[in-house]
Design a protein around this motif. Structure first.
Motif, short mmCIF file in Angstrom:
data_model
loop_
_atom_site.label_atom_id
_atom_site.label_comp_id
_atom_site.label_asym_id
_atom_site.label_seq_id
_atom_site.Cartn_x
_atom_site.Cartn_y
_atom_site.Cartn_z
N GLY A 115 67.67 14.56 -31.90
CA GLY A 115 68.63 15.65 -31.93
C GLY A 115 68.22 16.75 -32.89
N THR A 116 67.66 16.36 -34.04
CA THR A 116 67.23 17.35 -35.03
C THR A 116 66.11 18.22 -34.48
OG1 THR A 116 67.78 15.83 -36.84
CG2 THR A 116 66.29 17.66 -37.34
N THR A 117 65.15 17.61 -33.82
CA THR A 117 64.03 18.36 -33.26
C THR A 117 64.50 19.30 -32.17
OG1 THR A 117 62.57 16.49 -33.71
CG2 THR A 117 61.75 18.18 -32.21
N LEU A 118 65.41 18.84 -31.32
CA LEU A 118 65.93 19.68 -30.25
C LEU A 118 66.69 20.88 -30.80
CD1 LEU A 118 67.11 17.09 -27.57
CD2 LEU A 118 65.18 18.67 -27.42
N ARG A 119 67.44 20.66 -31.88
CA ARG A 119 68.17 21.78 -32.48
C ARG A 119 67.19 22.81 -33.05
NH1 ARG A 119 71.70 17.66 -34.08
NH2 ARG A 119 70.65 17.44 -36.11
N GLU A 120 66.13 22.33 -33.69
CA GLU A 120 65.12 23.25 -34.23
C GLU A 120 64.42 24.00 -33.11
OE1 GLU A 120 61.43 23.32 -37.47
OE2 GLU A 120 62.21 21.39 -36.72
N GLU A 132 65.67 24.71 -30.21
CA GLU A 132 66.62 25.70 -29.69
C GLU A 132 66.67 26.94 -30.59
OE1 GLU A 132 71.36 26.03 -28.42
OE2 GLU A 132 70.59 24.21 -29.36
N GLU A 133 66.67 26.73 -31.90
CA GLU A 133 66.70 27.86 -32.84
C GLU A 133 65.45 28.72 -32.70
OE1 GLU A 133 67.11 26.00 -36.60
OE2 GLU A 133 69.21 25.41 -36.30
#
Length: 331
Positions: free
Chosen positions: A87-92, A94-95
């Motif tokens: 989830g952390t990687t996907l959020r990064e 996306e940013e």
């Protein structure tokens, strides 16, 4: 082996550019997948303008996104590396996708098959630092890689639907869908899939284009430079290479000449061969004829193809204005 044809609607499942779809459909029928992909590359890089590229880019979803894309095939390709993402990687991711689109005006494009999420994110961050013109060229090449995968899957799907045998030039032990990556301008297996022993698409030459190519961008106008004469020469002198003082020697031999089209691409400057002759090459541009009021009457770029580089591709673009120019080795 049977030939095959595609409609514009078929091609639109693989690329969002309407002109590209029309041109490729019009180029039918194709002898095999190799023929179809060669035609697609020629159309994409030599007939489709920047507006057509942007139209295709706009049809792609951002890496890691879940919104619809051109087709389920392409969405599978773009999301293949996201399966194990945290989830952390996907959020990064996306940013960084948002930052990238804000800077360049289109989504980050990469042929993601065979890439992990961290690898994709690292490449996004690296390419974010590029100049817009450089990144536009990279994005166009990545879009073409995605198109190639989708066309291969389209043909495989057609073959299954028609219950017919079509020459895919793929061994019986594997399918087109098993091809996990595209490196350079060729369909090959990715490093992660090296154990699959997938065959390369064959033909009279494994190259889709000549080993030396160019295109020209007029950075003063922000447009491709059309109508500029280009000459490609090779050093054939008695010495290994010309010295600085005799660089205008008549021992330079002309290989080919062309004039750039509306997209700034030159025509074929030499034959399509698997291995280029090592040595010194010179590409000259008639900038004085193109821009008579400019400072440079012509621009010549000399470069060296070494013995261990004969199978590589040498793209030598020119970024020019009336009072400056620059170049780099592309891919």
């Amino acid at each position: 082996m049977a030939s095959f044809s595609w409609t514009e609607e078929d091609v639109l499942r693989c690329c969002g550019s309407k002109r590209f779809s029309k041109e490729l459909a019009s180029a039918s029928p194709f002898r095999d997948l190799h023929h179809a992909i060669q035609s697609a590359r020629e159309i994409w890089f030599n007939k489709i303008d920047v507006a057509g590229w942007f139209e295709a880019f706009a049809a792609r979803q951002a890496i890691g996104a879940t919104s619809p894309s051109v087709s389920e095939w392409c969405k599978e390709e773009q999301s293949a590396g996201m399966v194990t993402a945290t989830g952390t990687t996907l959020r990064e991711l996306e940013e960084w996708n948002i930052r990238y689109k804000d800077k360049f005006g289109f989504v980050f494009l990469i042929c993601a098959s065979g890439r992990s999420t961290p690898e994709t994110l690292a490449e996004l961050k690296k390419r974010y630092l590029n100049r817009p013109l450089v990144e536009l060229e990279i994005a166009a090449k990545e879009e073409m890689k995605i198109i190639e995968l989708c066309l291969a899957r389209l043909l495989e799907s057609d073959a299954r639907s028609n219950n017919s045998v079509i020459n895919l030039r793929v061994s019986s032990s594997t399918t087109v869908g098993d091809r996990l990556g595209i490196i350079g301008a060729h369909l090959v297996a990715s490093p992660q899939a090296s154990s699959s022993k997938l065959p390369a698409i064959s033909g009279s030459s494994s190259r889709p284009r000549p080993p030396i190519t160019t295109h020209i961008l007029d950075v003063a106008r922000g447009t491709p430079a059309s109508g500029m004469d280009v000459h490609l020469e090779m050093w054939k002198g008695t010495t290994q290479q010309p010295s600085f003082l005799n660089r205008e020697s008549t021992e330079w031999v002309l290989l080919g000449s062309s004039t750039t089209n509306a997209d700034g691409h030159s025509g074929q400057l030499m034959g399509i061969v698997d291995h280029i002759t090592p040595g010194l090459y010179r590409m000259s541009f008639d900038t004085g004829k193109y821009a008579p009021a400019g400072f440079f009457p012509y621009v010549s770029i000399v470069f060296h193809v070494r013995e261990d580089q004969t199978s590589e591709h040498f793209h030598v673009p020119l970024l020019q204005s009336p009072f400056s120019f620059s170049t780099y080795r592309g891919s």
